[in-house]
Design a protein around this motif. Structure first.
Motif, PDB file in Angstrom:
ATOM      1  N   ALA A 145     -14.098  34.533  -9.190  1.00 58.98           N
ATOM      2  CA  ALA A 145     -13.557  33.993 -10.436  1.00 58.98           C
ATOM      3  C   ALA A 145     -12.135  33.470 -10.239  1.00 58.98           C
ATOM      4  N   LEU A 146     -11.332  34.203  -9.471  1.00 58.06           N
ATOM      5  CA  LEU A 146      -9.953  33.764  -9.216  1.00 58.06           C
ATOM      6  C   LEU A 146      -9.923  32.479  -8.390  1.00 58.06           C
ATOM      7  N   ASP A 147     -10.818  32.371  -7.419  1.00 62.34           N
ATOM      8  CA  ASP A 147     -10.888  31.140  -6.629  1.00 62.34           C
ATOM      9  C   ASP A 147     -11.228  29.954  -7.527  1.00 62.34           C
ATOM     10  N   GLN A 171     -13.448  45.388  -3.051  1.00 61.54           N
ATOM     11  CA  GLN A 171     -12.212  44.607  -3.033  1.00 61.54           C
ATOM     12  C   GLN A 171     -11.540  44.533  -4.407  1.00 61.54           C
ATOM     13  N   VAL A 172     -12.033  45.298  -5.366  1.00 57.83           N
ATOM     14  CA  VAL A 172     -11.584  45.092  -6.739  1.00 57.83           C
ATOM     15  C   VAL A 172     -10.091  45.353  -6.926  1.00 57.83           C
ATOM     16  N   PHE A 173      -9.540  46.364  -6.278  1.00 56.95           N
ATOM     17  CA  PHE A 173      -8.127  46.686  -6.518  1.00 56.95           C
ATOM     18  C   PHE A 173      -7.210  45.611  -5.937  1.00 56.95           C
ATOM     19  N   GLY A 174      -7.559  45.086  -4.787  1.00 59.83           N
ATOM     20  CA  GLY A 174      -6.790  43.991  -4.229  1.00 59.83           C
ATOM     21  C   GLY A 174      -6.888  42.742  -5.094  1.00 59.83           C
ATOM     22  N   GLN A 175      -8.060  42.509  -5.667  1.00 61.72           N
ATOM     23  CA  GLN A 175      -8.245  41.324  -6.500  1.00 61.72           C
ATOM     24  C   GLN A 175      -7.562  41.474  -7.859  1.00 61.72           C
ATOM     25  N   ALA A 181      -0.601  38.931  -9.919  1.00 56.99           N
ATOM     26  CA  ALA A 181       0.423  38.098  -9.280  1.00 56.99           C
ATOM     27  C   ALA A 181       0.292  36.645  -9.700  1.00 56.99           C
ATOM     28  N   GLU A 182      -0.939  36.212  -9.972  1.00 61.51           N
ATOM     29  CA  GLU A 182      -1.182  34.830 -10.383  1.00 61.51           C
ATOM     30  C   GLU A 182      -1.130  34.644 -11.895  1.00 61.51           C
ATOM     31  N   GLY A 183      -0.931  35.745 -12.636  1.00 65.75           N
ATOM     32  CA  GLY A 183      -0.886  35.666 -14.101  1.00 65.75           C
ATOM     33  C   GLY A 183      -2.217  35.305 -14.721  1.00 65.75           C
ATOM     34  N   ALA A 224      -0.585  47.993 -13.624  1.00 67.32           N
ATOM     35  CA  ALA A 224       0.352  47.663 -12.550  1.00 67.32           C
ATOM     36  C   ALA A 224       0.386  46.162 -12.278  1.00 67.32           C
ATOM     37  N   ALA A 225      -0.713  45.477 -12.598  1.00 69.98           N
ATOM     38  CA  ALA A 225      -0.775  44.028 -12.417  1.00 69.98           C
ATOM     39  C   ALA A 225      -0.051  43.284 -13.534  1.00 69.98           C
TER      40      ALA A 225
END
Length: 263
Positions: A145-147, A171-175, A181-183, A224-225
């Motif tokens: 989705a982010l891509d 990979q969910v926590f990294g994503q 970070a990308e808002g 945290a995000a």
């Protein structure tokens, strides 16, 4: 709609997530009046999407217009499955080309994102659990989705973090960190993943604490995000729907206070 708005007010909830079929049944103008008179925010409008189906553009433009009129924080986009696969119906003539379906979603966004931006509406791409890939969403991970959102401004295209759909992803926590970070986090939705799932897996969502999800870690990661928006409880469950609404909301508030707010 009137009962839902009244229930939110009586139980001290400050926002309501709306579904388009319920808005249509009440009438868009009447819904706007109900929500505004109650002093509620519209945390999201659900749903736009099904971008792999014929005629997607016209319906999604209507959905964007409705979201703008409701001043919804976002329009949730369930992007659609393989072309020709209809939820709940036997297979007929279909495409099995998953890559092409995902490319079609990407192309559809190039048509819809500018229209949404003009109207001040944020599209929120929702990855769904892989078991829904064939019929509801060819986006299965937050990373996908982010891509897909990357070419657009974060205020135009964001993502939904729904615990039911992402809890399993290694990979969910990294994503989630990347999304922050990308808002890009437009909505955080919570409910539990039941085990065993019912025969109709669409209704496999449970009240928080009734299933297998570790809400503390996911909620901490979303906080945290940098996400500070409304948190929606979204439960598709026949037993929950059949129960007394006031009891459901009372239980929901108690579970939310312990498992989400107390995370």
């Amino acid at each position: 709609m009137a009962e839902a708005v009244d229930g939110c007010v009586r139980h001290g909830l400050e926002a309501i997530g709306l579904w388009r079929q319920d808005v249509a049944a009440q009438g868009l103008g009447e819904t706007i009046e109900l929500v505004r008179n109650a002093g509620l925010r519209v945390s999201s409008l659900c749903r736009g999407g099904f971008l792999t189906a014929p005629g997607f553009e016209e319906d999604n433009r209507r959905a964007i217009d409705e979201a703008a009129a409701l001043e919804a924080a976002c329009l949730v986009m369930v992007v659609g499955g393989l072309p020709g696969v209809v939820p709940g119906e036997p297979l007929g003539t279909i495409s099995r080309d998953l890559t092409a379906a995902r490319n079609h979603v990407e192309d559809a966004l190039t048509l819809l994102a500018p229209y949404a931006a003009e109207r001040g509406v944020r599209l929120a791409l929702e990855p769904l659990h892989p078991m829904y890939c064939a019929d509801r969403a060819v986006l299965s991970t937050l990373g996908q989705a982010l891509d897909l959102a990357a070419p657009y401004a974060p205020e135009t295209v964001g993502v939904v973090v729904d615990t039911f759909h992402v809890w399993w992803d290694p990979q969910v926590f990294g994503q989630i960190e990347r999304a922050g970070a990308e808002g890009r986090i437009a909505s955080y939705q919570v409910c539990d993943f039941l085990s065993p799932l019912p025969a109709d897996v669409l209704l496999g969502r449970g009240m928080m604490g009734d299933g297998v999800i570790d809400f503390g870690k996911l909620t901490d990661a979303v906080a945290a995000a940098g996400y500070t928006g409304d948190i929606e409880v979204e439960i598709f469950n026949a037993d929950v729907w059949a129960a007394d609404p006031d009891e459901v909301v009372t239980t929901m508030k108690a579970r939310y206070g312990t498992l989400i707010e107390g995370a």
